[in-house]
Design an enzyme around this catalytic site. Sequence first.
Site, mmCIF file in Angstrom:
data_model
loop_
_atom_site.group_PDB
_atom_site.id
_atom_site.type_symbol
_atom_site.label_atom_id
_atom_site.label_comp_id
_atom_site.label_asym_id
_atom_site.label_seq_id
_atom_site.Cartn_x
_atom_site.Cartn_y
_atom_site.Cartn_z
ATOM 1 N N ASP A 261 0.826 -1.200 0.000
ATOM 2 C CA ASP A 261 0.000 0.000 0.000
ATOM 3 C C ASP A 261 0.867 1.259 0.000
ATOM 4 O OD1 ASP A 261 -2.666 1.309 0.440
ATOM 5 O OD2 ASP A 261 -1.665 1.983 2.266
ATOM 6 N N GLU B 231 1.388 -0.781 -5.133
ATOM 7 C CA GLU B 231 0.355 0.224 -5.358
ATOM 8 C C GLU B 231 1.060 1.564 -5.527
ATOM 9 O OE1 GLU B 231 -3.304 2.845 -3.783
ATOM 10 O OE2 GLU B 231 -1.624 2.371 -2.500
HETATM 11 C C1 GLC Z 1 -4.269 3.418 -0.391
HETATM 12 C C2 GLC Z 1 -5.616 2.734 -0.235
HETATM 13 C C3 GLC Z 1 -6.638 3.713 0.300
HETATM 14 C C4 GLC Z 1 -6.134 4.271 1.613
HETATM 15 C C5 GLC Z 1 -4.735 4.874 1.446
HETATM 16 C C6 GLC Z 1 -4.130 5.235 2.769
HETATM 17 O O1 GLC Z 1 -4.296 4.387 -1.374
HETATM 18 O O2 GLC Z 1 -6.019 2.174 -1.453
HETATM 19 O O3 GLC Z 1 -7.880 3.110 0.454
HETATM 20 O O4 GLC Z 1 -7.031 5.244 2.079
HETATM 21 O O5 GLC Z 1 -3.858 3.958 0.841
HETATM 22 O O6 GLC Z 1 -3.766 4.081 3.463
#
Ligand code: GLC
Length: 600
Positions: free
Chosen positions: A210, A252
């Site tokens: 993430d 991500e």
């Molecule tokens: C990522 C997740 C999102 C979350 C963010 C902060 O972008 O997909 O849902 O709010 O991280 O952790």
Amino acid sequence: MPLDGVWLSDEPLWYKDVIIYELHVRAFYDSNADGIGDFEGLIEKLDYLENLGITAIWLLPFYPSPLKDDGYDIANYFGIHPDYGLLRDFKEFIREAHRRGMRIITELVLNHTSERHPWFQMARKAKPGSALRNFYVWSDTPEKYKEARVIFKDFELSNWTWDPETKAYYWHRFFTHQPDLNYDNPLVQKKIMRVINYWLDMGVDGFRLDAVPYLFEREGTNCESLPETHRFLKELRAYLDRNFKNRMLLAEANQWPEDAVTYFGNGDECHMAFHFPLMPRLFMAIWTEDRFPIIDILEQTPPIPDTCHWAFFLRNHDELTLEMVSDEEKDYMYRVYAKDPVARINLGIRRRLAPLLGNNRRKVEIMNILLFSLPGTPIVYYGDEIGMGDNYHLGDRNGVRTPMQWNVDRNAGFSRANPQKLYLPLIIDPEYHYEAVNVENQEKNQASLLWWMRRVIAMRKRFKAFGRGTTEFLFPDNPKVLAFIRQYHNEVILVIINLSRFSQAVELDLSKFSGFQPEDIFSGNKFPPIKDTPYLFTLGHYDYFWFVLKKEEETAPFRKIRHIPHISGNWKTLFMGKTKELAGKGNLTALYENVQILWR
Ligand code: GLC
Ligand code: CA
């Protein structure tokens, strides 16, 4: 007995072939009537996912958390949120998923924790400058790292927040309640390795990393994708390879293609990365009825190492992000896809697939055909396989996170709780009401979106080319038609998609396959052989073809029995009555016809 690998094939590149289903455990099925989905409930629904053809599950965060950001605010990396069950239930879930040949991908939220995490509480109490204080990023002034953008711009004004207890500012790229961990502190790095170890030991097959671009901060930079971040990821990967087999890291990184590819390294960083810029362009292509946005972004995408792979989705648990489009494109997307300003959030649109596409079944189909045929692993967001609606009045991104709709019963069959107790209310918009849009209804109707999705997934799984093949775009004169070839060794797939709301004709130069014959993948129907001259196809509005191109001598003059074993769905219900009788008598041709009827 070890949990991993017992029932799974020994295939290091499994992530190239899987069909991923993204879900939040609390949204799927509630087994104990408290209004919140749980692991026991999810286990009960694994058959549903198996029948859909799913081969990997991406689980949104399920750790102990105050749930101010749907669990992305972790308060303990080594546990399960009590609402979702016990660790025992999670282990059981892994076992049951693996038994069905499904891999499990979980969230590694490594950039930040909840402010409630004991590390943050400890840091606050620790001496300034000490290793414990420096678990997080502190500063006496909010003037540092000015070039870093604010991501949740609808909620936060700055990446710094004043902490009265320590009398210092702490750094956070997301919500105030999510302080960023300090990766310059070796102790932090060590702790995260322990986290990885813990879950991989339990049998988790992969992690979604993430918010991975933001691990380090350096003055004078935008604090994204810094060399230090890549160095750390390489170490993480080396650790993974040294200690575990057939595991996967998925980045991500909401970045432009040339930056996103850096997360693959030389095949020594992440195995996969999301291709964020593609998603809005799929929506642009279908609105402008022009293939340009899709081809353009994929042609701008540098080649990636052989062992790496892109991950694609149409929609997910966040807003449809417009960070990776130009300002004009952003205005355009807002104008056509989010006329109601309430549907907009941060730099994106908080809607599900079906409502974004005006609930147009044919549009939903060709968007999914794109998802399942472009060169990347497809991810289906829970509920989109039945065309679920959304409710953007619910605040934040909750409108796309409502309970899964199973049937017409109380709470859509999701929970037996008092409806007021549900973690989020159900969708009751008249067009998408759960009494109409639910699994049971679609199960009964072979013409439903659910059955269509099953069929497409089953067909995709017959061919390695979709997961492993090369991609070659064709450039016919008609720009409303997107056509491309996926090829893996001798397997050649031709994909043709009409992006327009009207019928189209298209002439394709297939001369290099002269002597081959296109066979429609869904029906087995044969089309006239390919010659040196252009091949004319006609397509209805928002129409598509998947052909396998076969050398003429390979194709038999009749429909082949061999299609039968590839039918997914529940065989137990297929083999009833007439079908069972025919199977018993070994009448395969008649059996095939009968199964075809059921299948349609
Ligand atoms: C990522 C997740 C999102 C979350 C963010 C902060 O972008 O997909 O849902 O709010 O991280 O952790
Ligand atoms: Ca529950």
